[in-house]
Design a protein around this motif. Structure first.
Motif, PDB file in Angstrom:
ATOM      1  N   ALA A   1       0.831  -1.206   0.000  1.00 35.67           N
ATOM      2  CA  ALA A   1       0.000   0.000   0.000  1.00 35.67           C
ATOM      3  C   ALA A   1       0.866   1.258   0.000  1.00 35.67           C
ATOM      4  CB  ALA A   1      -0.916   0.002   1.217  1.00 35.67           C
ATOM      5  N   SER A   2       0.477   2.239  -0.802  1.00 37.82           N
ATOM      6  CA  SER A   2       1.147   3.540  -0.859  1.00 37.82           C
ATOM      7  C   SER A   2       0.240   4.487  -1.624  1.00 37.82           C
ATOM      8  CB  SER A   2       2.505   3.431  -1.553  1.00 37.82           C
ATOM      9  OG  SER A   2       2.350   3.195  -2.939  1.00 37.82           O
ATOM     10  N   PRO A   3       0.467   5.803  -1.527  1.00 38.40           N
ATOM     11  CA  PRO A   3      -0.402   6.740  -2.259  1.00 38.40           C
ATOM     12  C   PRO A   3      -0.462   6.480  -3.755  1.00 38.40           C
ATOM     13  CG  PRO A   3       0.878   7.914  -0.625  1.00 38.40           C
ATOM     14  CD  PRO A   3       1.403   6.504  -0.635  1.00 38.40           C
ATOM     15  N   GLN A   4       0.635   6.047  -4.352  1.00 35.03           N
ATOM     16  CA  GLN A   4       0.606   5.787  -5.790  1.00 35.03           C
ATOM     17  C   GLN A   4      -0.126   4.493  -6.107  1.00 35.03           C
ATOM     18  OE1 GLN A   4       4.402   5.218  -7.764  1.00 35.03           O
ATOM     19  NE2 GLN A   4       3.558   5.901  -9.703  1.00 35.03           N
ATOM     20  N   ILE A   5       0.211   3.415  -5.413  1.00 37.56           N
ATOM     21  CA  ILE A   5      -0.410   2.123  -5.681  1.00 37.56           C
ATOM     22  C   ILE A   5      -1.899   2.166  -5.368  1.00 37.56           C
ATOM     23  CG2 ILE A   5      -0.380  -0.339  -5.116  1.00 37.56           C
ATOM     24  CD1 ILE A   5       2.075   0.675  -6.628  1.00 37.56           C
ATOM     25  N   PHE A   6      -2.289   2.963  -4.396  1.00 40.06           N
ATOM     26  CA  PHE A   6      -3.688   3.020  -3.989  1.00 40.06           C
ATOM     27  C   PHE A   6      -4.503   4.013  -4.806  1.00 40.06           C
ATOM     28  CE2 PHE A   6      -6.855   2.093  -0.731  1.00 40.06           C
ATOM     29  CZ  PHE A   6      -6.433   0.879  -0.257  1.00 40.06           C
ATOM     30  N   GLY A   7      -3.908   4.605  -5.827  1.00 39.90           N
ATOM     31  CA  GLY A   7      -4.654   5.493  -6.709  1.00 39.90           C
ATOM     32  C   GLY A   7      -4.873   6.892  -6.174  1.00 39.90           C
ATOM     33  N   VAL A   8      -4.295   7.199  -5.005  1.00 38.08           N
ATOM     34  CA  VAL A   8      -4.505   8.515  -4.396  1.00 38.08           C
ATOM     35  C   VAL A   8      -3.851   9.600  -5.249  1.00 38.08           C
ATOM     36  CG1 VAL A   8      -4.009   9.928  -2.366  1.00 38.08           C
ATOM     37  CG2 VAL A   8      -4.714   7.542  -2.086  1.00 38.08           C
ATOM     38  N   ASN A   9      -2.617   9.372  -5.671  1.00 39.06           N
ATOM     39  CA  ASN A   9      -1.911  10.364  -6.486  1.00 39.06           C
ATOM     40  C   ASN A   9      -2.617  10.621  -7.818  1.00 39.06           C
ATOM     41  OD1 ASN A   9       0.014  10.601  -4.534  1.00 39.06           O
ATOM     42  ND2 ASN A   9       1.641   9.570  -5.650  1.00 39.06           N
ATOM     43  N   ALA A  10      -3.028   9.538  -8.479  1.00 40.27           N
ATOM     44  CA  ALA A  10      -3.666   9.686  -9.792  1.00 40.27           C
ATOM     45  C   ALA A  10      -5.007  10.398  -9.672  1.00 40.27           C
ATOM     46  CB  ALA A  10      -3.851   8.310 -10.439  1.00 40.27           C
ATOM     47  N   GLY A  11      -5.780  10.070  -8.653  1.00 39.63           N
ATOM     48  CA  GLY A  11      -7.069  10.739  -8.461  1.00 39.63           C
ATOM     49  C   GLY A  11      -6.907  12.221  -8.193  1.00 39.63           C
ATOM     50  N   GLY A  12      -5.954  12.561  -7.328  1.00 40.61           N
ATOM     51  CA  GLY A  12      -5.689  13.970  -7.055  1.00 40.61           C
ATOM     52  C   GLY A  12      -5.220  14.704  -8.291  1.00 40.61           C
ATOM     53  N   SER A  13      -4.350  14.066  -9.072  1.00 34.68           N
ATOM     54  CA  SER A  13      -3.830  14.692 -10.285  1.00 34.68           C
ATOM     55  C   SER A  13      -4.933  14.959 -11.302  1.00 34.68           C
ATOM     56  CB  SER A  13      -2.757  13.791 -10.920  1.00 34.68           C
ATOM     57  OG  SER A  13      -1.681  13.581 -10.041  1.00 34.68           O
ATOM     58  N   LEU A  14      -5.858  14.011 -11.441  1.00 30.49           N
ATOM     59  CA  LEU A  14      -6.938  14.165 -12.416  1.00 30.49           C
ATOM     60  C   LEU A  14      -7.781  15.399 -12.104  1.00 30.49           C
ATOM     61  CD1 LEU A  14      -8.697  13.238 -14.768  1.00 30.49           C
ATOM     62  CD2 LEU A  14      -9.915  11.735 -13.173  1.00 30.49           C
ATOM     63  N   LEU A  15      -8.194  15.553 -10.865  1.00 31.56           N
ATOM     64  CA  LEU A  15      -9.056  16.689 -10.550  1.00 31.56           C
ATOM     65  C   LEU A  15      -8.292  18.010 -10.554  1.00 31.56           C
ATOM     66  CD1 LEU A  15     -11.818  15.704  -8.010  1.00 31.56           C
ATOM     67  CD2 LEU A  15     -11.709  15.485 -10.475  1.00 31.56           C
ATOM     68  N   VAL A  16      -7.000  17.967 -10.272  1.00 37.75           N
ATOM     69  CA  VAL A  16      -6.196  19.198 -10.383  1.00 37.75           C
ATOM     70  C   VAL A  16      -6.124  19.642 -11.836  1.00 37.75           C
ATOM     71  CG1 VAL A  16      -3.872  20.151 -10.198  1.00 37.75           C
ATOM     72  CG2 VAL A  16      -4.835  18.875  -8.297  1.00 37.75           C
TER      73      VAL A  16
END
Length: 332
Positions: A89-104
């Motif tokens: 588990a990590s922010p990248q593997i868990f999709g947190v980074n990608a989700g944040g990037s998309l809405l930014v």
């Protein structure tokens, strides 16, 4: 796993020394090298030479941004691994980074006049949505396993990344400056970014440290935590809020920098044990070291041009991720 006090002290002192050295090189190295005397003059504001102004207005805020983001991502990864009892588990593997990037990116296209202080809220929302999607996908059909989490995370990450690329392609004019950011970079950050990160990442770190005893219990597994009287549902909410604050703020300023939250918690637990009262602050320390060193190294990839720091963390983190995956997700 309890470590000796001597090992813990050596680890912390070594981390502090590495951080100071990495900060020195971060302030010193660039298109031209700045000597120590000018660095001190720039930091203290006792000189107005060109070199000291470069330190004060460009390199010092950039160095502090790298420290804050590295600390935030490392602590976010440690919390995610504790809560899911999953070493992948990590922010990248868990999709947190990608989700944040998309809405930014969507916010940059739809609301180009928004300030970073406003855009960060889009990053928080996207981080929560991305993590929620991965958690839902990995939990369905028989429960969550390390490999299943990795596959779900990579799938959601690629899906969200494809959406980001689509937005960029169809809005090339308004997203010209986004491409470097999407690779994960701290170049061009300023004191306003430092203040924003101090607010959100600082808040996230303080709350994380306060709840560190509960994270230690949660890392033992959900059934054990319930047996020890831990309020699992409440801790999940608290952990989610902390991760969103830490990772979302990092994404809003520097883009989706990967692997820091995966690498550092494993190394720290190996060095200081599994007590999260120690794990979290030491993760913050070594996360700051890793991203500071990566930022310095990124300046040599296409010197004198700048390269995104995310390239360096990917070069370091990808082999580490493959090693963990080969072990079936077992911790170090």
């Amino acid at each position: 796993m309890k470590k000796s006090n001597r090992m813990i002290v050596v680890t912390i002192v070594s981390g502090l020394v590495l951080l100071l050295v990495s900060l020195f090189f971060s302030l010193s190295i660039g298109i031209y090298t700045v000597p120590l005397s000018e660095i001190l003059a720039g930091v203290t504001g006792t000189s107005s030479t060109e070199a000291s102004e470069v330190i004060r207005t460009l390199r010092l805020p950039r160095a502090l941004v790298a420290v804050l983001i590295g600390a935030g991502l490392a602590v976010a990864g440690a919390i995610m691994q504790a809560m899911t009892n999953n070493p992948l588990a990590s922010p990248q593997i868990f999709g947190v980074n990608a989700g944040g990037s998309l809405l930014v990116v969507v916010a940059v296209v739809l609301f180009p006049d928004f300030s970073p202080g406003t855009i960060v809220y889009f990053a928080f929302l996207g981080a929560a949505l991305g993590g929620g999607l991965v958690f839902f996908a990995a939990s369905s059909g028989g429960g969550m396993t390390p490999v299943k989490l990795a596959l779900a995370g990579i799938t959601i990450h690629m899906f969200l990344t494809s959406l980001i690329q689509s937005v960029v392609i169809f809005n090339e004019t308004s997203t010209e400056d986004v491409l470097f950011w999407l690779a994960g970079g701290v170049d061009g950050t300023n004191w306003g970014d430092v203040q924003l990160l101090l607010l959100w990442i600082g808040t996230g770190l303080v709350v994380a440290f306060l709840f560190s005893p509960s994270f230690t219990i949660m890392s033992l597994g959900e059934e054990v935590a319930r047996g020890l009287g831990e309020r699992v549902a409440l801790m999940r909410i608290v952990a989610s809020i902390i991760v969103v604050l830490l990772a979302g703020a990092a994404v809003a300023i520097a883009g989706p920098i990967g692997f820091v939250g995966l690498i550092i918690p494993h190394i720290v637990r190996k060095l200081v044990g599994t007590d999260y009262k120690l794990v979290l602050p030491v993760c913050a320390l070594f996360g700051a070291v890793l991203l500071s060193v990566a930022d310095v190294l990124s300046r040599f990839i296409a010197f004198p041009a700048e390269s995104p720091v995310g390239i360096v963390t990917a070069l370091i983190g990808a082999p580490f991720f493959l090693y963990l995956a080969q072990k079936g997700g077992r911790a170090l």
